[in-house]
Scaffold this active site. Structure first.
Site, PDB file in Angstrom:
ATOM      1  N   SER A  44       0.847  -1.200   0.000  1.00  0.00           N
ATOM      2  CA  SER A  44       0.000   0.000   0.000  1.00  0.00           C
ATOM      3  C   SER A  44       0.876   1.240   0.000  1.00  0.00           C
ATOM      4  CB  SER A  44      -0.869   0.010   1.261  1.00  0.00           C
ATOM      5  OG  SER A  44      -1.548   1.245   1.386  1.00  0.00           O
TER       6      SER A  44
ATOM      7  N   TYR B 154      -1.769  -0.806  10.474  1.00  0.00           N
ATOM      8  CA  TYR B 154      -1.984  -1.270   9.095  1.00  0.00           C
ATOM      9  C   TYR B 154      -0.813  -0.822   8.210  1.00  0.00           C
ATOM     10  CZ  TYR B 154      -3.850  -1.230   4.334  1.00  0.00           C
ATOM     11  OH  TYR B 154      -4.023  -1.400   2.974  1.00  0.00           O
TER      12      TYR B 154
END
Ligand code: NAD
Length: 277
Positions: free
Chosen positions: A168, A182
């Site tokens: 990401s 995360y």
């Protein structure tokens, strides 16, 4: 035979073959791929994209097997073969069984896409319990380790393969509000990609990652508030979110031994220019 620009015969490595032309599909048709988290979102779009290349696709789901069956039907409609497998990737043993089941069904595993993942829950670090840390790391980081580890013996014994993980933009910028765990778990994915690429290059296994930026998907607002998306878009040169389909090309490219034969240990950013590392 390959020639250098000044016309001399080249001694480029033994596995390299010069090509005058190639089509997008010419090496992917018939190849086998397991895509974790492919019942929805980016994984489902990648499954459909691989299906359109006439690949043999293991669609993986966990709590949403009806959607996994639907994606498998779409893969078949697009021209590919499909099977459906179930596993909770937070469970290391289940990851091993998942990879083994795909290998058994297809007879080999050419490509593994580690895509299952998610934010789980936003929390400031000062309030985050150990259980949340464990859950986020198990889902996003350990699953990538467990599935890759399980795939390596198969890929080594068959003479090569490709591993592609979904990381990401958060891996580089620390994530949006209250998503530090995360973001850090995706940092693991990016670094794991680079390290493993070095470790297994000698087995003809390429290891790369795709880093989506802000990608629109159903129920996006459940995990990311509208004001946060708006703030990202103001900083995005292309001034919009990406679509699920716009992620697919990066996976096709990294899967193709024709298109990306000399590419390993890389992270491809798909983010409309939001971050240019
Ligand atoms: P998504 O929620 O549609 O996909 C996540 C998938 O992971 C789902 O199919 C889900 O079934 C699966 N999954 C979740 N927990 C699981 C578990 N315990 N066991 C097995 N499977 C499980 O969302 P998405 O946006 O398509 O996410 C796909 C990947 O892309 C994720 O790794 C996510 O972190 C990453 N990503 C998404 C964006 C974005 O903006 N959409 C941005 C950057 C990275």
């Amino acid at each position: 035979m390959h020639y250098t620009q000044d016309g001399r015969k080249s001694t480029i490595g033994p596995t390299f073959q010069a090509r005058n032309s190639f089509a997008m599909t010419d090496d992917l048709a018939g190849k086998t791929v397991l895509i974790t988290g492919s019942s929805t979102g980016i994984g489902a779009a990648v499954a459909r994209g691989f299906g359109a290349q006439r690949m043999r696709v293991a669609v993986h789901g966990n709590s949403n097997m009806e959607q996994a069956e639907q994606v498998a039907a779409e893969v078949r409609a697009a021209g590919g073969e499909a099977i459906v497998l179930q596993a909770d990737v937070r469970d290391t043993a289940a990851c091993g069984e998942l990879v083994a089941a795909a290998c058994k069904a297809f007879g080999r595993l050419d490509i593994l896409v580690n895509n299952a993942g998610g934010l789980v829950q936003r929390s400031p670090i000062r309030d985050a319990p150990d259980e949340l840390f464990d859950d986020i790391l198990a889902l996003n980081a350990r699953s990538v380790f467990s599935c890759s580890r399980a795939a390596l013996p198969f890929m080594e014994s068959q003479g090569g393969g490709a591993i592609i993980s979904t990381t990401s933009l958060a891996a580089r910028n620390g994530g949006g509000g209250r998503s530090v765990l995360y973001a850090a778990s995706k940092g693991f994915v990016s670094t794991f990609t680079r390290g493993l690429a070095k470790e297994v290059a000698r087995f003809n296994i390429r290891v790369n990652a795709v880093a989506p930026g802000v990608i629109d998907k159903p129920n996006k607002s459940a995990s990311t508030p509208a004001h946060q998306i708006d703030a990202s878009l103001r900083m995005t040169p292309m001034r919009r979110q990406g679509t699920l389909e716009e992620c697919v090309g990066a996976y096709l490219y990294l899967a193709s031994g024709t298109l990306s034969s000399f590419v390993t240990g890389q992270v491809i950013e798909v983010n409309g220019g939001l971050l240019m590392p």
